[in-house]
Motif scaffolding. Structure first.
Motif, mmCIF file in Angstrom:
data_model
loop_
_atom_site.group_PDB
_atom_site.id
_atom_site.type_symbol
_atom_site.label_atom_id
_atom_site.label_comp_id
_atom_site.label_asym_id
_atom_site.label_seq_id
_atom_site.Cartn_x
_atom_site.Cartn_y
_atom_site.Cartn_z
ATOM 1 N N TRP A 166 60.918 42.658 10.295
ATOM 2 C CA TRP A 166 61.534 42.163 11.532
ATOM 3 C C TRP A 166 60.604 42.291 12.731
ATOM 4 N N TYR A 200 58.258 39.722 13.928
ATOM 5 C CA TYR A 200 58.809 38.498 14.515
ATOM 6 C C TYR A 200 59.385 38.718 15.907
ATOM 7 N N ALA A 202 62.125 34.800 10.241
ATOM 8 C CA ALA A 202 62.262 36.233 9.918
ATOM 9 C C ALA A 202 63.240 36.431 8.762
ATOM 10 N N PRO A 262 63.973 41.055 5.221
ATOM 11 C CA PRO A 262 63.881 40.828 6.671
ATOM 12 C C PRO A 262 63.838 42.120 7.483
#
Ligand code: OOG
Ligand code: NI
Length: 407
Positions: free
Chosen positions: A320, A323, A310, A316
């Motif tokens: 996010w 993930y 991630a 990220p």
């Protein structure tokens, strides 16, 4: 047990509190940070799934840096008296922002000890055997300098060994032992050899801080806060500018995972310098800094792989949720995070550090990056090397989380 015997956890709590008083007197912005963190924590009291308000408010991590395995072994002996044992091995030379140290974290390892007082100290050792940073000539001069200094009074280490073996100290000795241990981490007033310090600074500011002086000191002491984004805003409003980033996981809708940290540059501190002619003058060094942390649930090895993936995304925060599930139930069901008895209402708190974040924290507080040359790394630093060199078992964090989750 008689009342005039001070148990390990009380020694540890006393040590953390004494270091906090000392550091607050040395670095005033620390006190502001603690006040803001405490206010925010109180505002969130009621949600204590990740630790009681008392635990979180008293919670600190410190950071220290040493120059050799001999010194690291002494630190291990000293901290054992406080029930703090080495956990994890961090190679900060490997991170994108490479720093010439290898590290471990000394902390309590049992759930009830953590609940009493979770004080931990991130401890880094200068990697003098790494030719990318140290030529043979410089390495031997650093090793000689470090070999000749004495960070800890041998009597303190002898007392620590005895107290560790006894599981505490006679009440009459406890305060004095805590005071002597604390004083070992005070900023020294002894003049610094300007030429030597400058030469080391050219390799790395961290090398100069570690091996340019004859003592060690607390580099920072970090309070824990439940809402780090809110703390970031409030510190800014008080005119204390935090470094541009919060290290670790991005803010997200789901449960907090692992560790988020941010820091601010400390002001220069007055230090004495001695030049080649022997003249002593006052100068200033900006080595120490302020840091705050927020802790979430510990991830399993699978969860950790997921985290690394991630974080490798370009943004990220935006990706996010691809993930990580947004609920504790989702995290528990997918085996990504640790919960006591598998109950999503009982997260196991992440008690450790993150190598990429730690390297980022180091680097964000340096004026200069230093110079590494392209050379093969022939050093053999590793977790096993460290354990062997210091004569203490270095715990695997996952073993400890497994144990906590099944208790
Ligand atoms: C340690 C930097 C790393 C953390 O919290 O990850 C660190 C140091 O500056 O000595 O403190
Ligand atoms: Ni830190």
């Amino acid at each position: 047990m008689s009342t005039n015997f001070t148990q390990t956890w009380r020694l540890r709590a006393g040590f953390a509190a004494a270091l906090s008083r000392m550091y607050g007197a040395e670095v005033p912005a620390y006190t502001t940070l603690v006040d803001v963190a405490t206010t925010i924590n109180r505002e969130h009291s009621g949600d204590e799934r990740l630790g009681s308000l008392n635990r979180v408010t008293a919670e600190r991590h410190g950071a220290i840096r040493v120059g050799s395995v001999r010194e690291l072994a002494q630190v291990a002996d000293l901290f054992a008296a406080f029930g703090m044992y080495p956990v994890g091995y961090y190679d900060l030379r490997e991170a994108a922002s490479s720093v010439p140290v290898v590290s471990t974290a000394f902390r309590p390892i049992d759930a009830d000890e953590l609940a009493h007082n979770p004080f931990r100290v991130f401890t880094s050792m200068l990697a003098t055997a790494d030719r990318r940073f140290f030529s043979d000539d410089l390495r031997s001069r650093v090793e000689r300098f470090v070999g000749e200094r004495q960070l800890f009074d041998p009597a303190l280490i002898a007392d620590a060994r005895r107290i560790a073996a006894a599981g505490g100290a006679p009440g009459t000795e406890a305060d004095d032992f805590v005071a002597r241990a604390t004083a070992a981490f005070e900023l020294s007033r002894e003049p610094i050899d300007t030429g030597w310090y400058t030469e080391l600074s050219q390799v790395s500011a961290v090398a100069a801080d570690i091996a340019g002086v004859r003592s060690t000191h607390i580099n920072h002491l970090t309070p824990r806060v439940v809402d780090i984004d809110e703390l970031y805003r409030r510190m800014g409003a008080k005119g204390i500018v935090m470094n541009g980033t919060i290290e670790g996981p991005p803010p997200c809708d789901g449960p907090d995972v692992l560790l988020r940290q941010t820091s601010f540059r400390a002001l220069g501190e007055p230090r004495w310098f001695r030049d080649a002619e022997g003249t002593v003058t006052q100068g200033s060094l900006r080595v120490r800094f302020g840091e705050v942390e927020a802790r979430g649930v510990a991830l399993t090895p699978t969860g950790r792989q997921r985290y690394d993936a991630a974080m490798a995304e370009p943004d990220p925060a935006a990706t996010w949720s691809r993930y990580f599930p947004t609920t504790d139930a989702g995290l528990a069901a997918s085996g990504l995070a640790y919960y006591r008895g598998g109950d999503p209402a009982k997260p196991v708190v992440y008690e450790d550090f993150l190598p990429a974040s730690a390297a980022g924290i180091f680097r964000s507080n340096l004026d200069t990056d230093g110079t590494a040359v392209v050379a093969p790394d022939e050093s053999d630093y590793s977790l096993d090397w460290m354990a062997n060199a210091i004569g203490h078992h270095v715990h695997d964090p996952y073993d400890l989380y497994e144990k906590a989750a099944s208790s």
